[in-house]
Scaffold this motif. Structure first.
Motif, short mmCIF file in Angstrom:
data_model
loop_
_atom_site.label_atom_id
_atom_site.label_comp_id
_atom_site.label_asym_id
_atom_site.label_seq_id
_atom_site.Cartn_x
_atom_site.Cartn_y
_atom_site.Cartn_z
N ARG A 70 0.84 -1.20 0.00
CA ARG A 70 0.00 0.00 0.00
C ARG A 70 0.88 1.26 0.00
O ARG A 70 0.60 2.23 -0.71
CB ARG A 70 -0.92 0.01 1.22
CG ARG A 70 -2.01 -1.06 1.22
CD ARG A 70 -2.87 -0.95 2.48
NE ARG A 70 -3.67 -2.13 2.70
CZ ARG A 70 -4.88 -2.34 2.17
NH1 ARG A 70 -5.42 -1.42 1.40
NH2 ARG A 70 -5.54 -3.45 2.43
N THR A 109 -3.93 10.08 3.34
CA THR A 109 -4.20 8.72 2.89
C THR A 109 -2.96 7.86 2.73
O THR A 109 -3.04 6.75 2.20
CB THR A 109 -4.97 8.77 1.56
OG1 THR A 109 -4.34 9.70 0.67
CG2 THR A 109 -6.41 9.21 1.79
N SER A 173 -6.83 2.61 0.55
CA SER A 173 -7.33 2.15 1.86
C SER A 173 -8.46 1.14 1.71
O SER A 173 -9.06 0.75 2.72
CB SER A 173 -7.82 3.36 2.67
OG SER A 173 -8.92 3.98 2.03
N ARG A 175 -10.48 -2.02 1.83
CA ARG A 175 -10.29 -3.19 2.70
C ARG A 175 -11.35 -4.23 2.39
O ARG A 175 -12.55 -3.98 2.52
CB ARG A 175 -10.37 -2.76 4.17
CG ARG A 175 -9.31 -1.76 4.59
CD ARG A 175 -7.95 -2.42 4.73
NE ARG A 175 -7.93 -3.37 5.81
CZ ARG A 175 -7.61 -3.08 7.08
NH1 ARG A 175 -7.26 -1.85 7.39
NH2 ARG A 175 -7.62 -4.02 8.00
N TRP A 229 -9.71 7.38 10.54
CA TRP A 229 -9.06 6.10 10.25
C TRP A 229 -9.00 5.23 11.49
O TRP A 229 -8.74 5.72 12.59
CB TRP A 229 -7.62 6.31 9.79
CG TRP A 229 -7.38 6.95 8.46
CD1 TRP A 229 -6.58 8.04 8.23
CD2 TRP A 229 -7.87 6.55 7.19
NE1 TRP A 229 -6.57 8.34 6.89
CE2 TRP A 229 -7.35 7.44 6.23
CE3 TRP A 229 -8.73 5.52 6.77
CZ2 TRP A 229 -7.65 7.33 4.87
CZ3 TRP A 229 -9.02 5.42 5.42
CH2 TRP A 229 -8.49 6.31 4.49
N LEU A 236 -4.83 1.28 6.80
CA LEU A 236 -5.80 2.24 7.29
C LEU A 236 -7.19 1.72 6.96
O LEU A 236 -7.45 1.26 5.85
CB LEU A 236 -5.59 3.60 6.62
CG LEU A 236 -4.21 4.24 6.81
CD1 LEU A 236 -4.09 5.49 5.93
CD2 LEU A 236 -3.97 4.59 8.26
#
Length: 354
Positions: A70, A109, A173, A175, A229, A236
């Motif tokens: 990431r 971010t 971010s 997920r 976050w 994150l």
């Protein structure tokens, strides 16, 4: 002293993702694992978003990712957007990189140390005595707050040239491991982008002068869990509470009134509120809270439709659209972000320059 806008630009990463593509990919990732996905999937069609842009291709989201990859993707993508936005803003201002005395970098971010302006230093050609002001954690309020910080720095010393660069890579971010509603809503709304602005205490010399007042912020206690976050071993994770539109309806008008009073302004003097479009429901809530004509925040909806919510730089996309449309008079930029915080910055567009 007054701070003036000399240049303004926006930048987008290379991968365009249509809302249909994102919805179909989310169905593949979440559909068989998250019982409420079918119900939440309708939000893709009602979010007011046609497409958004990403620093990574859509196949990236079907793979497992941790902090290392990431961060590599953030460094590559955010640096490229930084350079693109900064160069275009400098060109718009008629400045060279060597002219810049101070650079303010706003992001929430990704983590880079050295920070993004240092990562881009060689490519940009900044002087080696440039003042660096990295700002982290303002989230969606970062565009307005960043402009306020840059204007304050520009006013602080005569002739200082300040470059503001606001960069977000929200897509990184994403997920698929947490299976929380907030992660699906984030997939519905968020994209990547950057914006940059050049400010100085000297007028720009253009036919139209854009000058900034003093920024104002309102933070509400006991609201840390509304937006922000979560941080864990994987990366994150977005905190995005469903109460945000209702909170805006209940609280935004009072905060805006305080911001106007702080600038010795009244709502009747504002030709245009320039707002961060956090989502379609949030834009509706802002119009209601400020008693604006329904549909009046047309630039906000257009930016949301064409780029999604890019977090901090989004309001600067709206500002650029409003200015390009020829709007004049007294404006007020506003955005909501983690804290929970409302950030405001008055600015005036004057075409009657002597």
């Amino acid at each position: 002293m007054t701070a003036y806008l000399h240049g303004l630009s926006t930048a987008l990463p290379p991968f365009c993702l249509t809302q249909t593509e994102v919805r179909d990919r989310a169905a593949l990732i979440f559909g068989g694992r998250y019982p409420q996905f079918d119900r939440l999937a309708k939000t893709f069609d009602t979010a007011g978003i046609d497409k958004r842009y990403s620093v990574v291709p859509i196949d990236w989201f079907s793979e497992n990712h941790g902090w290392v990859d990431r961060t590599h993707a953030y460094l590559d993508g955010a640096k490229a957007m930084f350079i693109s936005a900064a160069r275009d803003a400098l060109a718009d201002a008629g400045w060279q990189a060597q002219d810049v005395d101070c650079v303010v970098t706003v992001t929430s971010t990704g983590i880079a140390t050295p920070t993004l302006e240092a990562q881009a230093f060689t490519y940009m050609g900044f002087r080696n005595d440039i003042i660096r002001v990295p700002v982290f954690g303002l989230g969606c309020a970062g565009g307005v707050s960043g402009l306020s910080v840059a204007a304050t720095l520009a006013r602080g010393r005569p002739s200082t040239k300040v470059l503001l660069v606001v960069v977000e890579a929200c897509s990184l971010s994403f997920r698929a491991d947490r299976l929380q509603k907030a992660d699906i809503i984030a997939a519905v709304l968020f994209g990547d982008g950057a914006a940059a602005a050049c400010l100085s205490s000297e007028p720009s010399g253009r036919e139209t002068q854009i000058s900034f007042g003093h920024g104002f912020q309102k933070i509400w206690p006991n609201t840390l869990d509304i937006l922000g976050w979560d941080v864990d071993e994987t990366g994150l994770g977005v905190v995005f509470d469903r109460s945000i539109p209702t909170f805006v309806k209940n609280e935004f008008a009072t905060a805006t009134h305080a911001a106007l009073l702080a600038s010795d302004l009244s709502a009747s003097q504002i030709e245009r509120f320039v707002c961060h479009p956090g989502g379609a429901k949030v834009v509706d809530a802002i119009e209601g809270a400020l008693h604006l004509r329904s549909g009046s925040l047309d630039a906000e909806r257009a930016v949301l439709r064409d780029t999604g919510n890019m977090s901090a730089p989004t309001v600067m996309f709206v500002m650029k659209s409003v200015l390009n449309a020829g709007a004049t008079g007294q404006m007020m930029a506003c955005a909501l972000g983690p804290g929970f915080t409302a950030s405001y910055l008055p600015f005036h567009v004057n075409t009657e320059v002597n």
